[in-house]
Design an enzyme around this catalytic site. Structure first.
Site, short mmCIF file in Angstrom:
data_model
loop_
_atom_site.label_atom_id
_atom_site.label_comp_id
_atom_site.label_asym_id
_atom_site.label_seq_id
_atom_site.Cartn_x
_atom_site.Cartn_y
_atom_site.Cartn_z
N ASN A 85 10.84 -14.39 35.82
CA ASN A 85 10.65 -14.72 37.30
C ASN A 85 9.97 -13.24 37.75
O ASN A 85 10.43 -12.20 37.70
CB ASN A 85 12.10 -15.01 37.87
CG ASN A 85 11.80 -14.68 39.25
OD1 ASN A 85 10.66 -14.73 39.86
ND2 ASN A 85 12.86 -14.33 39.85
N LYS A 87 8.37 -12.71 40.35
CA LYS A 87 8.55 -12.45 41.89
C LYS A 87 7.26 -12.12 42.43
O LYS A 87 6.19 -12.64 42.04
CB LYS A 87 9.62 -11.37 42.05
CG LYS A 87 10.86 -11.44 41.50
CD LYS A 87 12.08 -10.63 41.83
CE LYS A 87 13.50 -10.83 40.96
NZ LYS A 87 14.48 -10.27 41.56
N HIS A 100 16.59 -19.57 44.09
CA HIS A 100 16.78 -18.20 43.87
C HIS A 100 17.46 -17.65 44.90
O HIS A 100 17.10 -17.84 46.17
CB HIS A 100 15.74 -17.47 43.37
CG HIS A 100 15.66 -16.17 42.76
ND1 HIS A 100 16.03 -15.23 43.75
CD2 HIS A 100 15.69 -15.78 41.39
CE1 HIS A 100 16.13 -14.01 42.94
NE2 HIS A 100 16.03 -14.33 41.65
N GLU A 106 23.21 -16.86 38.25
CA GLU A 106 22.78 -15.36 38.48
C GLU A 106 23.72 -14.56 39.69
O GLU A 106 23.39 -14.86 40.74
CB GLU A 106 21.36 -15.45 39.19
CG GLU A 106 20.24 -15.96 38.06
CD GLU A 106 18.92 -15.12 38.49
OE1 GLU A 106 18.52 -14.47 37.87
OE2 GLU A 106 18.28 -15.59 39.76
N GLY A 118 18.89 -7.11 40.47
CA GLY A 118 18.24 -5.87 40.86
C GLY A 118 19.27 -4.75 40.71
O GLY A 118 18.85 -3.78 41.48
N SER A 123 19.61 -8.56 36.01
CA SER A 123 19.22 -7.16 35.24
C SER A 123 19.49 -7.21 33.79
O SER A 123 20.04 -6.14 33.19
CB SER A 123 20.53 -6.15 35.74
OG SER A 123 20.26 -5.98 37.15
N GLY A 148 13.84 -10.84 35.71
CA GLY A 148 13.01 -10.28 36.60
C GLY A 148 12.32 -9.18 36.37
O GLY A 148 11.36 -9.26 35.61
P1 PGA Z 1 16.39 -8.81 37.64
O1 PGA Z 1 16.22 -10.31 38.55
O2 PGA Z 1 16.35 -9.04 36.42
O3 PGA Z 1 15.20 -7.76 38.13
O4 PGA Z 1 17.75 -8.34 37.98
C1 PGA Z 1 16.59 -11.26 38.14
C2 PGA Z 1 16.31 -12.39 38.92
O5 PGA Z 1 16.16 -12.06 40.45
O6 PGA Z 1 16.14 -13.54 38.60
#
Ligand code: PGA
Length: 254
Positions: free
Chosen positions: A10, A12, A97, A171, A177, A214, A235
């Protein structure tokens, strides 16, 4: 472990064309054996989708989008619908999401419409669910997840949708994050519950549950090896080539 293991990037609102083009050229280094072992789906920002899907040629990358509109009306300035992204090469769509629930005010009704529009257009939705830190502290995790799931799977007209793969990404919002993922051990009871819930709704073996929050190449293995986990939604790790390739290699079992 299920027959498939998804790695869903993802991206973003991050990553620029130069990054995605280098990803296409560097992915040819990964062996066929490695790439065949996973279902790798990349969800770049939509403006890049058509170009990347065309340029990826025979690379084993499947394409997805981070959101589609749930509305079919023409008078929706700035929106794009599921049929359009299918024409550009998308096969998957993220629905629900937590960032869209939180910052874009996407309600359960809107998300259910997005899910139904995605399936109707031939996309496979990746339904994202997860509880916040305070919901977890109040021991409300399963109540929250049940509400998020039933808002889509028990919604009007869901039963009339064409048959499609059911993919749910758990998630925990508190792990997105963050510095580190939730540990596979801590979330194991949630995966066991999701597995039972989806078995009841759709039958045994008819669904895939992914973990997100993460994960990187150093932390992915515990989820790859955990019961009932059939994929990862990543992400930041999808925006760093060495990390992304590391996740794919770790989860290919090669
Ligand atoms: P992250 O994001 O891996 O940076 O924590 C995951 C997501 O938002 O799907």
């Amino acid at each position: 472990m299920s027959d498939r293991f998804f790695i869903i990037g993802n991206c973003k609102q991050a990553g620029r064309l130069a990054y995605f083009k280098s990803l296409l050229s560097e992915f040819s280094d990964l062996s066929d054996e490695t790439m065949d072992a996973v279902d790798f789906v990349l969800m770049p920002p939509v403006p890049y989708l058509g170009l990347l899907a065309r340029e990826s040629g025979r690379l084993p990358i499947q394409w997805g989008v981070q959101m589609v509109s749930g509305r079919t009306d023409i008078a929706r300035t700035g929106s794009y619908n599921a049929e359009m992204v299918v024409e550009l090469g998308a096969r998957y769509a993220c629905v629900g999401h937590s960032e869209r629930r939180q910052y874009d005010g996407e309600t359960p009704e809107i998300l259910s419409a997005q899910y139904q529009q995605s399936v109707a257009a031939g996309l496979t939705p990746v339904l994202c669910i997860g509880e916040t830190r305070s919901q977890r502290d109040a021991m409300d995790t399963l109540v929250v997840l049940e509400q998020q799931l039933s808002a889509v799977f028990s919604s009007q007209n869901f039963d009339k949708l064409p048959k499609h793969d059911i993919i749910v990404a758990y998630e925990p919002v508190w792990a997105i994050g963050a510095k580190a993922p939730a540990s596979a051990e801590v979330v194991a009871p949630v995966f066991a519950w999701l597995h039972r819930y989806l078995n009841q709704c759709f039958g045994h073996g008819q669904h895939y549950i992914c973990y997100g929050g993460s994960v990187n190449h150093e932390t992915c293995r515990q989820f790859y090896e955990a019961d009932h986990v059939s994929g990862l939604l990543i992400g930041r790790a999808s925006l760093e080539l060495a990390t992304l390739k590391g996740v794919i290699v770790e989860c290919s079992g090669c």
